[in-house]
Write a protein that holds these residues in place. Structure first.
Motif, short mmCIF file in Angstrom:
data_model
loop_
_atom_site.label_atom_id
_atom_site.label_comp_id
_atom_site.label_asym_id
_atom_site.label_seq_id
_atom_site.Cartn_x
_atom_site.Cartn_y
_atom_site.Cartn_z
N ARG A 18 -13.82 -21.57 -7.95
CA ARG A 18 -12.98 -22.53 -7.22
C ARG A 18 -12.29 -21.79 -6.08
NH1 ARG A 18 -7.35 -25.49 -8.74
NH2 ARG A 18 -7.04 -23.60 -9.95
N TYR B 220 -10.94 -26.70 -3.82
CA TYR B 220 -12.35 -27.02 -3.59
C TYR B 220 -13.18 -26.39 -4.71
CZ TYR B 220 -10.65 -27.97 1.14
OH TYR B 220 -9.95 -28.45 2.22
N PHE C 256 -17.15 -24.09 -0.27
CA PHE C 256 -15.92 -24.41 0.45
C PHE C 256 -16.19 -24.57 1.94
CE2 PHE C 256 -12.86 -22.25 3.25
CZ PHE C 256 -11.81 -23.16 3.21
N ALA D 268 -17.83 -27.95 2.61
CA ALA D 268 -16.89 -29.05 2.42
C ALA D 268 -15.80 -29.06 3.49
CB ALA D 268 -16.26 -28.96 1.03
N LYS D 269 -15.34 -27.88 3.86
CA LYS D 269 -14.27 -27.79 4.86
C LYS D 269 -14.74 -28.27 6.22
CE LYS D 269 -10.11 -26.52 6.03
NZ LYS D 269 -8.91 -27.19 5.48
N GLU E 83 -14.74 -31.95 6.21
CA GLU E 83 -13.36 -32.43 6.16
C GLU E 83 -12.70 -32.34 7.53
OE1 GLU E 83 -9.67 -30.29 4.27
OE2 GLU E 83 -10.82 -31.25 2.66
N THR F 131 -20.81 -33.04 1.61
CA THR F 131 -19.48 -33.10 0.99
C THR F 131 -19.42 -34.02 -0.23
OG1 THR F 131 -18.86 -34.89 2.50
CG2 THR F 131 -18.32 -32.63 3.16
N TYR G 55 -19.31 -32.50 -3.81
CA TYR G 55 -18.12 -31.77 -4.24
C TYR G 55 -16.98 -32.69 -4.68
CZ TYR G 55 -20.81 -28.03 -2.26
OH TYR G 55 -21.81 -27.14 -2.00
#
Length: 629
Positions: free
Chosen positions: A212, A224, A231, A234-235, A238, A591, A594
């Motif tokens: 994590r 995350y 990460f 996903a970042k 985002e 994404t 996740y």
């Protein structure tokens, strides 16, 4: 099961909120990486979880009886103690209980002592201490007072590791460790059964260890699932979604501001609800946490050096009985970016000094190129005067600096490296470790240089600054010598590596650390095959009966009907595997996955790895059958 729970925590230094109503839980078996910018409050959060500091507000709940071990960036060691004695402090309880058990003290409950001793794995504490000392390449009899900062960090790390705690808190554990020690530490942490929270800039280490990632950003914690690669994916999604949402909000706000400023007729017809919405948009815009600025790096390469920077022929260098460079030959050309890889003490600094002409070889020749201007980044920050101000460090005696054809005010230049103007007259000693490294980079890039020597530049830098430094070095026209144990950073920067292979031998490999390891593995495999083929066949025992006539060499066997059918089906099977792998890769890069929980992420990751093995087997089988068909 949560071992530590932090709820609604607040912490501020001056007007800057480091923690602003943050929540965090550490669960048994979870390995969490804490990332964020230098000065964001990561180390402060770690100290709160270790019980060394308290938040300004909030609640921390700790499960009864758990053991916490914390290793700070600058550890405290007992003066006068040896390395063995210091690391043994991590097993002090087990050591004391075993002594009481073996002494058979009157009134002691031996069964209770034995139970506690087994729970602490205390019967073999000496073996654990010895193994840890060996892995960290330390001398057990050395007194800790004589150690450098890096070695003191290793001792503190060893003291925590042998304690086998329930919660392990590590602040930059990979600093000053070589590649072998980093690999060993990753393996140990992957087998750690308690809760782990670590701060590190080493992205490859995060990928190898964490389950994590928690990002501390302007007082808020965001969690995350997965490692650092997950990460990053996903970042990115985002940030794209946030930018789109902010753009839409700004457009709507602009439209409403135009409407509210219209003439008298429009003001008569405006609605109360619409005015209320406008006020809310204004409040939202004011409160929005826009992404803060990043470090802006630039470097003055000065004049170009000659095409050849250095040429070495059969160079040797020894210190006493220790040969650190043996029969080394190489030519360094302008624009080369060379990584120096080897364990601590292998002679990386000595080889650098030989290449740059700062040290004479015992034998052999070193030819220096022309028009060379060298700039150094020193991992021990010896180039920094702790009493000088930030402004004087960058541009002593002047408010302006020249970078190439640009002229910048020192305040503006410090701002490029995220130093506020109010801090320009603060002493260097007031900075954190990461901030000192940033200042050293600012000082380095303010001076013209066509050869740059970087000795562990990644220590204590945040990940975003590392990525920007990578881009700058990739675009740098000069020559770079890089000493670093950060795999990702080295792989992204260098064009070749000089690797210490023991006994003073250095070998050059194309590419970075990953390329070197792949090439070295292939070379070892070829040598092993050559050794097997050249080995003499064993002498057969004397026959006890009449010799059997030699059999003819078997002809190449044709494919059976079943094998022919398998060969015909393999292309479709390979295609299906590749398509499924592509689908899973797209899921891992997106994404949506996740948000489906850690179990689903693990399923997809494991399936992708299994398909990779399946594809390799299918390709090898197809090749084997094709050569016979």
């Amino acid at each position: 099961m949560a071992l530590i729970t932090l709820s609604n925590a607040h912490l501020a230094f001056g007007h800057v909120p480091l923690l602003n109503g943050t929540d965090l839980t550490l669960d048994m078996g979870e390995r969490t990486g804490l990332i964020g910018r230098n000065g964001a409050g990561k180390s402060s959060l770690l100290k709160i979880l270790a019980g060394l500091e308290k938040p300004d507000d909030g609640v921390m709940q700790i499960q009864t009886g758990i053991r916490r071990e914390y290793v700070p960036q600058e550890p405290h060691l007992r003066p006068g103690a040896t390395i063995f004695e210091t690391i043994s402090e991590g097993v002090a309880e087990a050591k004391a209980i075993r002594e009481r058990y073996e002494a058979h003290a009157d009134g002691e409950d031996l069964d209770a002592l034995q139970t506690r001793l087994e729970a602490l794995d205390g019967w073999n504490w000496e073996q654990r201490v010895d193994e840890t000392i060996h892995r960290l390449d330390l001398n057990p009899d050395t007194v800790v007072d004589t150690l450098s900062g890096g070695l003191r960090k290793r001792v503190a790390l060893g003291r925590a590791l042998v304690a086998t705690p329930d919660v392990l808190l590590l602040d930059e554990p990979t600093n000053h460790l070589d590649l072998n020690a980093i690999d060993w530490l990753a393996g140990l942490l992957n087998n750690f059964r308690g809760a782990l929270l670590l701060i590190t800039h080493d992205r490859a280490f995060l990928d190898a260890v964490t389950t994590r990632i928690v990002e501390l950003d302007r007082g808020q914690l965001r969690s995350y699932p997965g490692n650092f690669a997950a990460f990053e994916a996903a970042k990115q999604r985002e940030l794209e979604a946030e930018a789109l949402q902010n753009a839409r909000a700004d457009k709507l706000l602009a439209q409403e501001e135009v409407w509210i400023r219209k003439g008298v007729e429009a003001r008569r017809t405006r609605s109360v609800a619409r005015i209320g919405r406008l006020e809310k948009l204004r409040e939202t815009r004011a409160a929005r946490r826009d992404v803060i600025g990043g470090v802006r790096l630039d470097v003055d390469t000065g004049g170009a050096s000659g095409k050849i920077v250095a040429r070495l022929e059969d160079v040797n260098k020894a210190y006493g009985d220790k040969q650190v460079v043996r029969n080394f030959s190489s030519t360094v050309l302008r624009g080369d970016k060379i990584g120096l890889i080897g364990p601590n003490g292998a002679g990386k600094t000595t080889l650098l000094k030989l290449i740059l002409g700062e040290l004479a070889p015992d034998s052999g020749s070193v030819l220096q190129g022309s028009k060379i201007q060298v700039a150094y980044f020193d991992q021990m920050r010896e180039a920094l005067n702790m009493e000088a101000t930030l402004a004087d460090t960058i541009s002593p005696g002047s408010e302006w600096i020249e970078i190439g054809n640009q002229r910048k005010h020192v305040m503006s230049y410090l701002g490029d490296f995220l130093f506020a103007p109010a801090r320009a007259n603060s002493p260097v000693k007031s900075l954190s470790g990461g901030e000192r490294n940033r200042l050293l980079l600012a000082r380095l890039f303010a001076r013209p240089a066509n050869v740059m020597v970087l000795d562990e530049p990644t220590n204590d830098l945040d990940i975003e600054t590392l990525e920007m430094l990578e881009e700058l070095l990739q675009d740098y026209d000069g020559t770079v010598f890089l000493v670093s144990h950060d795999r990702r950073f080295v792989d992204n920067v260098v064009t070749s590596t000089l690797v210490a292979e023991g006994n003073g031998q250095w070998r050059e490999y194309e590419g970075g650390i990953a390329d070197w390891q792949a090439q070295a593995a292939r070379t070892a495999q070829v040598r092993a095959q050559a050794a097997r083929s050249s080995a003499p066949a064993p002498t057969p025992p004397a026959p006890v009966a009449a010799p059997v006539a030699a059999q003819p060499v078997a002809e190449k066997r044709k494919l059976s009907f079943k094998e022919q059918r398998e060969l015909g089906e393999l292309p479709a099977r390979i295609d299906a595997i590749e398509k499924e792998m592509a689908q899973l890769a797209a899921m891992l890069a997106g994404t949506e996955l996740y948000s489906q929980g850690a179990k689903r992420i693990a399923e997809v990751t494991q399936r992708h790895a299994a398909l990779d093995e399946e594809l390799l087997e299918a390709m090898e089988r197809w090749e084997a059958l094709s050569t016979r068909g």
